[in-house]
Design a protein around this motif. Structure first.
Motif, short mmCIF file in Angstrom:
data_model
loop_
_atom_site.label_atom_id
_atom_site.label_comp_id
_atom_site.label_asym_id
_atom_site.label_seq_id
_atom_site.Cartn_x
_atom_site.Cartn_y
_atom_site.Cartn_z
N SER A 1 -24.15 -11.17 8.14
CA SER A 1 -24.58 -10.06 9.01
C SER A 1 -26.08 -9.84 8.89
CB SER A 1 -23.83 -8.79 8.64
OG SER A 1 -24.29 -7.69 9.40
N SER A 2 -26.58 -9.88 7.65
CA SER A 2 -28.02 -9.72 7.42
C SER A 2 -28.82 -10.82 8.12
CB SER A 2 -28.31 -9.73 5.92
OG SER A 2 -29.70 -9.77 5.67
N MET A 3 -28.34 -12.06 8.00
CA MET A 3 -29.02 -13.18 8.64
C MET A 3 -29.06 -12.99 10.15
SD MET A 3 -28.23 -17.28 8.46
CE MET A 3 -26.50 -17.04 8.86
N GLY A 4 -27.95 -12.53 10.73
CA GLY A 4 -27.92 -12.29 12.16
C GLY A 4 -28.88 -11.21 12.60
N ASN A 5 -29.05 -10.20 11.74
CA ASN A 5 -29.95 -9.08 12.08
C ASN A 5 -31.42 -9.46 11.97
OD1 ASN A 5 -27.88 -7.26 12.63
ND2 ASN A 5 -27.74 -6.59 10.49
N TYR A 6 -31.77 -10.20 10.91
CA TYR A 6 -33.18 -10.43 10.61
C TYR A 6 -33.66 -11.86 10.91
CZ TYR A 6 -32.73 -5.98 8.17
OH TYR A 6 -32.50 -4.66 7.87
N GLY A 7 -32.73 -12.78 11.16
CA GLY A 7 -33.15 -14.14 11.46
C GLY A 7 -33.74 -14.86 10.27
N ASN A 8 -33.17 -14.62 9.07
CA ASN A 8 -33.63 -15.33 7.89
C ASN A 8 -32.55 -15.24 6.80
OD1 ASN A 8 -33.85 -12.80 6.53
ND2 ASN A 8 -35.99 -12.59 7.17
N PHE A 9 -32.78 -15.94 5.70
CA PHE A 9 -31.90 -15.87 4.54
C PHE A 9 -32.54 -14.94 3.51
CE2 PHE A 9 -30.99 -20.17 6.23
CZ PHE A 9 -29.61 -20.09 6.36
N ASP A 10 -31.77 -14.00 3.02
CA ASP A 10 -32.26 -13.08 1.98
C ASP A 10 -32.13 -13.78 0.64
OD1 ASP A 10 -32.65 -11.04 0.08
OD2 ASP A 10 -31.99 -9.52 1.53
N ARG A 11 -33.28 -14.04 -0.01
CA ARG A 11 -33.28 -14.80 -1.26
C ARG A 11 -33.62 -13.92 -2.46
NH1 ARG A 11 -31.51 -18.92 -2.89
NH2 ARG A 11 -33.31 -20.22 -3.43
N ARG A 12 -33.43 -12.60 -2.33
CA ARG A 12 -33.69 -11.70 -3.46
C ARG A 12 -32.45 -11.65 -4.35
NH1 ARG A 12 -35.08 -6.35 -0.34
NH2 ARG A 12 -33.33 -7.19 0.91
N GLU A 13 -32.56 -12.26 -5.53
CA GLU A 13 -31.42 -12.27 -6.45
C GLU A 13 -31.02 -10.85 -6.82
OE1 GLU A 13 -31.13 -15.07 -9.65
OE2 GLU A 13 -32.81 -16.24 -8.84
N GLY A 14 -29.72 -10.60 -6.84
CA GLY A 14 -29.21 -9.27 -7.16
C GLY A 14 -28.98 -8.43 -5.94
N ASN A 15 -29.56 -8.83 -4.80
CA ASN A 15 -29.34 -8.08 -3.56
C ASN A 15 -27.96 -8.40 -3.01
OD1 ASN A 15 -29.56 -7.91 -0.40
ND2 ASN A 15 -31.19 -6.60 -1.21
N ALA A 16 -27.33 -7.42 -2.36
CA ALA A 16 -25.97 -7.60 -1.85
C ALA A 16 -25.88 -8.70 -0.80
CB ALA A 16 -25.46 -6.28 -1.26
N ASN A 17 -27.00 -8.97 -0.12
CA ASN A 17 -27.00 -9.98 0.94
C ASN A 17 -27.67 -11.30 0.51
OD1 ASN A 17 -25.76 -8.22 2.83
ND2 ASN A 17 -27.75 -7.22 3.19
N TYR A 18 -27.71 -11.51 -0.80
CA TYR A 18 -28.38 -12.68 -1.37
C TYR A 18 -27.70 -13.98 -0.94
CZ TYR A 18 -29.78 -16.09 -4.94
OH TYR A 18 -30.24 -17.21 -5.60
N TRP A 19 -28.54 -14.96 -0.56
CA TRP A 19 -28.07 -16.30 -0.23
C TRP A 19 -28.45 -17.26 -1.35
CZ3 TRP A 19 -25.43 -18.20 4.06
CH2 TRP A 19 -25.23 -17.31 5.11
N SER A 20 -27.44 -17.82 -2.03
CA SER A 20 -27.71 -18.87 -3.02
C SER A 20 -27.95 -20.18 -2.28
CB SER A 20 -26.51 -19.02 -3.96
OG SER A 20 -25.38 -19.52 -3.24
#
Length: 369
Positions: A296-315
């Motif tokens: 959902s985050s990727m669809g909203n912002y057009g990127n991968f969230d790479r902040r470790e510990g964040n709920a929307n983190y992408w490994s």
């Protein structure tokens, strides 16, 4: 710090070694993070000479793959693992006749290929037959083929020459009258340039309704003083206005990559993801366990969230799954071993990008580690 220290060592070597450049190259080989470069290069006439070639072209693609890596080592001596070079080179594709054969299609041949009426009825039929009957043929092989052909309500027996160039192609030959129409006193040409020019003009009268891209292979007799006449082939292609002879030397392109030791032929495609790609991956993974929030985050912002510990983190493993779904959609018919370097947008406190190398192995996409 390592790189700065290395440069100091290299500079020192220039003053202490009797062969400073060799020492620099040797030290560069030991650097853990060599220069990663990307270039497009067109070989020049002198480059072929430098590679020990007698002509400004390669005879085969395999020869180009063998010779160009060493040239790239000289051209980009400081580049290392991950570097890429797209090289344009001249490839010689002979239009000469290599061998001749004659064959008459038998009733059994028609049956074997499923022609139940015992004849051909389209231009592609003869080509299909030749592929079947002469599986080991090579470029320049010619077959004088006799066959039955159905057209306009009747069947006729025809004989035509077919030559293997880009595929099996029917050869257009010329009658005595046609040589006269092309202003020749005898049924031959005595000059290759004149033949090319006159035939190109004559084809316009033969095919007034040709479409751009149409191709014809012509064959003419060349007069040779003091020796038997020769049969010469000239393929032509129509550009919408004129018939242009196709040169035996064509421009071709090969991509090379540096594997850490040397340059090797490489099919890697570099691709930067588009906004629509993030939308696609988001929709594909939205209902997958563990991907709901990140998708959902990727669809909203057009990127991968790479902040470790964040709920929307992408490994990296999750990004790999997303890119697999994208490549399955982008390039479903990719050949085994096809590689991609996918550049994607991330957010790690700031907006930047990362790369992931992907490869198709055993029919499936995976990270190329």
């Amino acid at each position: 710090m390592k790189k700065i220290l290395f440069l100091l060592v290299a500079v020192g070597a220039m003053f202490t070694s009797c062969n400073p450049m060799e020492d620099i190259y040797n030290e560069l080989d030991k650097v853990e993070n060599p220069i990663v470069g990307s270039a497009e290069y067109t070989l020049q006439d002198d480059d072929y000479t430098e590679m020990g070639l007698s002509y400004t072209s390669f005879d085969t693609e395999d020869q180009a793959k063998e010779e160009i890596p060493g040239f790239l080592e000289t051209l980009y001596p400081f580049w290392g693992n991950g570097s890429q070079a797209l090289v344009t080179y001249n490839l010689y594709k002979s239009n000469s006749i290599k061998s001749t054969d004659a064959y008459e299609v038998t009733d059994q041949d028609y049956q074997d290929l499923g022609f139940s009426y015992g004849n051909f009825d389209s231009p592609d039929d003869m080509e299909d037959f030749l592929v079947y009957k002469f599986p080991d043929a090579v470029r320049g092989d010619m077959v004088d083929l006799t066959y039955k052909y159905y057209s306009g309500g009747s069947t006729s027996e025809l004989t035509n020459n077919f030559v293997l160039l880009e595929g099996w192609e029917m050869v257009r030959e010329f009658s005595v009258e046609e040589y006269n129409d092309m202003e020749q006193s005898y049924p031959n040409f005595s000059n290759e340039d004149v033949a090319e020019n006159n035939i190109s003009i004559y084809l316009k009268t033969l095919y007034p309704y040709a479409s751009s891209g149409d191709r014809i292979v012509t064959m003419y007799e060349l007069y040779v003083s003091g020796a038997p006449n020769e049969m010469e082939l000239i393929p032509f292609v129509y550009d919408g206005s004129n018939w242009n002879a196709i040169s035996s030397v064509i421009e071709s392109v090969l991509q090379f990559g540096h594997d850490g030791s040397t340059w090797v032929p490489d099919n890697t495609i570099k691709y930067a993801l588009l906004r629509s790609d993030y939308d696609y991956m988001s929709a594909q993974l939205a209902n997958e366990p563990g991907f709901e929030g990140p998708a959902s985050s990727m669809g909203n912002y057009g990127n991968f969230d790479r902040r470790e510990g964040n709920a929307n983190y992408w490994s990296l493993e999750m990004i790999e799954q997303a890119l697999i779904s994208l490549l399955d959609n982008m390039d479903p018919n990719a050949e085994e071993g096809q590689k991609y370097i996918m550049t994607y947008d991330i957010y790690n406190g700031t907006n930047t990008t990362e790369d992931m190398s992907m490869i198709k192995t055993d029919g499936v996409w995976q990270r190329n580690i």
